[in-house]
Design an enzyme around this catalytic site. Sequence first.
Site, PDB file in Angstrom:
ATOM      1  CG  ASP A  11       7.485  37.650  -5.901  1.00  0.00           C
ATOM      2  OD1 ASP A  11       8.076  36.814  -6.598  1.00  0.00           O
ATOM      3  OD2 ASP A  11       7.388  38.852  -6.204  1.00  0.00           O
ATOM      4  CG  ASP A 138      15.487  30.782 -11.897  1.00  0.00           C
ATOM      5  OD1 ASP A 138      15.018  31.741 -12.550  1.00  0.00           O
ATOM      6  OD2 ASP A 138      14.777  29.942 -11.321  1.00  0.00           O
TER       7      ASP A 138
END
Length: 255
Positions: A11, A138
């Site tokens: 990330d 998502d």
Amino acid sequence: MTEFSLYPSLDIVNKRALTSKSAIEITQRKGNEKKEIGSPLDIAFTYQNSGADWIHIVDLDAASGKKDNSDIIISIIKNKNIKMKTQVCGGIRTIKQLDKYINAGCSRVNISSMVFDNPKLCELILKEYGDKVAIALDVKLVGFNYQLTTQGWNKLQGSLCSTIEWLEQCGCTRYVVTDTNKGGMMNRPNITLINEVLKMTNKPIISGGGISNLSDIRTLKSTGVEGTILGQVIHSNKLPLNKFIDEAKVLNYAY
């Protein structure tokens, strides 16, 4: 049964690798503490040395429309000493951005916002790029219904059910399903959500969010999903990546 794959997550925020929880909180403006775990390239080599076959690279800045870490991501993809397959996501909203990663040698690119911002372009991409592209779903539970989110999980979009129905017609080849309430939290995967999506499609599904221990990947494997993303659980050193890799090998052998 399909071999179960693990996708350790890298990330990236402001050119640095952060824990998943920290990166998500910054992206959602819920915090500003940057808990770094190293340089992106160093973390990629750490994953590879642990035995990973894949790496899941997330550009959190691009996802929220702030900056762009594509130069770092492409340098990892092109690094001749990196042998892992790469799955990249975050802020990919044009064919130019998509091609930049595909032409660099990226194994798979996940798109999300494009489904809602430019559905005709999304439909074209799914037809032209095939297995090189997956759709990132998502998901957030709103009331009694699952809704899709985009822009770093900051914007609510259409319903999960109607979106998958349309994507199936468009020829989507793979879904990456994440419960946004599970991302970075290590509070167990949302098996109810996964089973709902499995009822809507026979395409491969990768689960994201919530992994807290080895039993979670056993549970996910039993559902029939193709694999799962590992983030906070390995970033926090609760369990090392190699333990998950060894467990996945056992599961794949057993099945």
